[in-house]
Design an enzyme around this catalytic site. Structure first.
Site, PDB file in Angstrom:
ATOM      1  CE  LYS A   1    -110.022  12.430  99.832  1.00  0.00           C
ATOM      2  NZ  LYS A   1    -108.620  12.552 100.028  1.00  0.00           N
ATOM      3  NE  ARG A   2    -114.980   1.774 100.054  1.00  0.00           N
ATOM      4  CZ  ARG A   2    -114.036   0.979 100.496  1.00  0.00           C
ATOM      5  NH1 ARG A   2    -112.899   0.900  99.843  1.00  0.00           N
ATOM      6  NH2 ARG A   2    -114.203   0.239 101.578  1.00  0.00           N
TER       7      ARG A   2
END
Ligand code: GLU
Length: 485
Positions: free
Chosen positions: A255-256
């Protein structure tokens, strides 16, 4: 006559376009173009708390950059607008009220504190977290009175108390959900905004959406949506839920932001052609082992039948490889047009267009991302300020300066400075010293570029031109000193 295909990409504008979002948009786009249908962009901004300034513009910009032109959307009216959910609030209110009227939904007055307590209790007793339907049986007349008295409320849908629902998903086949696992979903919040579930059904219906193609994470919402279609008496669209995107270790895709934001890949010098090609293969395959595709080829080949069920792995090496391939396929002029601003941004002086294109042509094969070009090409525009130490140690011996001085003389005699003459001159000088040509090639490359590796030396010299070449060799002879052994 079959009705025309209408599909939509319906992002929530929460900041940037995720690779997964791009995949959803692309598959919808490909499906629309393949079937001569319409591709619609709808902004799902009903969660006011997650709103980010500038996110819509950013999203539209990225979609356009990738070549996913939509036929209808916030800035392109097709008669089904508005295409932004926050501009359609009256519709959601009207249809939520209609459901209450029909007995398929109810007003709920439970305060957040009560719901929180309920949740805690259920958690402690290890029960499923769900609304206990306390308001489900309040008579509508009584509820209306409470509303008139200003009591805060939401509208919840009635889920049947028993039974199950089965539907067919184009990708996943038959899927069954028991009603017992479904909550009496809030449809309209106390602030008058709809939840996703109500808005998506109403909009898909009124926008004439024929196929819903989206990520697998929405599969569990389908039974709620299908119930709503049934309550309204509307025909639901065809459903296709795309497989999850996974990291190479098969966990859910990171999700970065730096790992998943399309704009970051763009800024790192990935071509849109490569990103589109890469994303297309995250779940879809052409049925054979081809991997390189242009957008037109994808449009021609794309069908939902060829989208797989199992998770698709995001493999950065593959993206790098595809980027190399698409860079090589690109016309030199076009590539130069993309590279110029990148080089200019570094404050490197560019020389003429013709010169720049010649450099691009020579280095094209070496690039993985566009940004590589800056360092790979710098010496074509500026004198090298240093020489790689390792290169000096390997290729510069006590006789090098002398050999290069002789070579310099021979080169300065040349009238034409192209590959055949250069090659002959190097050969001639090497023979004179009884050494291999490599004994000249490596030190000259170092002198001209400061680097040990690079493109073919004669091609490099041809582009740099006689004056620069002679000057740089002379300078290297003066500057690179090795102590006699
Ligand atoms: N707004 C949802 C999202 O952000 C769209 C889900 C759907 O396509 O129904 O992904």
């Amino acid at each position: 006559m079959e009705s025309i295909v209408r599909v939509r990409f319906a992002p929530s504008p929460t900041g940037y376009l995720h690779v997964g979002g791009l995949r959803t948009a692309l598959y919808n786009y490909l499906f629309a173009r393949h079937t001569n249908g319409k591709f619609i962009l709808r902004i799902e901004d009903t969660d006011q708390s997650r709103k980010v300034e500038g996110a819509v513009e950013n999203l539209i910009e990225t979609l356009k950059w990738a070549g996913l032109e939509y036929d209808e959307g916030p800035d392109r009216d097709g008669g089904y607008g508005p295409y932004v959910q926050s501009q359609r609030l009256h519709l959601y209110r009207q249809y939520a009220d209609q459901l209450v009227e029909q007995g398929d939904a109810y007003y709920c007055f439970c305060m957040p504190e009560r719901l929180e307590e309920l949740r805690k209790r259920q958690q402690e007793q290890k029960q499923t977290i769900a609304y206990d339907r306390a308001c489900r049986n309040i008579p509508v007349v009584e509820a209306r009175k409470r509303i008139e008295n200003g009591e805060k409320h939401v509208i919840r849908m009635k889920i049947p108390l028993e039974g199950s629902l089965t539907f067919t998903d184009v990708i996943r086949g038959d899927v069954t959900f028991q009603y017992s696992v479904l909550d009496d979903q809030v449809l309209l919040k106390s602030d008058g905004f709809p939840t996703y579930h109500l808005a998506v059904v109403i909009d898909d219906h009124f926008m004439g959406i024929t196929h819903v193609i989206r990520g697998e994470e929405w599969l569990s919402s389908v039974p709620k949506h299908l119930l709503l279609y049934r309550y309204f008496g509307w025909q639901p669209p065809v459903l296709a839920h795309l497989p999850l995107l996974l990291n190479p270790d098969r966990t859910k895709l990171s999700k970065r932001q730096g790992d998943v934001a399309v704009e970051d890949y763009r800024a790192r010098g990935y071509l849109k052609e490569a990103i589109v090609n890469f994303v297309a293969l995250l779940g879809w395959n052409p049925g054979d082992d081809r991997e390189l595709f242009t957008m037109d080829e994808l449009i021609r080949e794309f069908t939902l039948e060829r989208v797989g069920k199992s998770g698709a792995i995001f493999n950065i090496e593959k993206l790098n490889w595809l980027n190399q391939q698409h860079i090589r396929r690109k016309d030199t002029k076009e590539l130069a047009h993309l590279l110029k601003p990148i080089v200019e941004m570094k404050g490197i002086p560019l020389k003429s267009d013709e010169y720049f294109c010649a450099v691009v042509d020579l280095l094209k094969e070496k690039l993985t991302v566009l940004n590589d070009f800056v360092e790979y090409s710098r010496y074509f525009f500026e004198e090298p300020s240093t020489y790689e130490q390792e290169g000096i140690a390997k290729h510069w011996d006590t006789d090098t300066a002398h050999r290069l001085t002789v070579l310099l003389d021979a080169l300065s005699e040349l009238d034409t400075f192209t590959k055949p003459e250069l090659e002959a001159t190097f050969k001639h000088v090497a023979e004179h010293f009884g050494v291999k040509v490599a004994k000249l090639i490596h030190p000259v490359r170092l002198a001209l570029s400061g680097r040990q590796v690079g493109p073919g030396l004669y091609e490099m010299m041809e582009i740099l031109g006689k004056t620069t070449v002679l000057k740089r060799i002379q300078r290297a002879i003066e500057r690179i000193q090795v102590s006699p052994m």
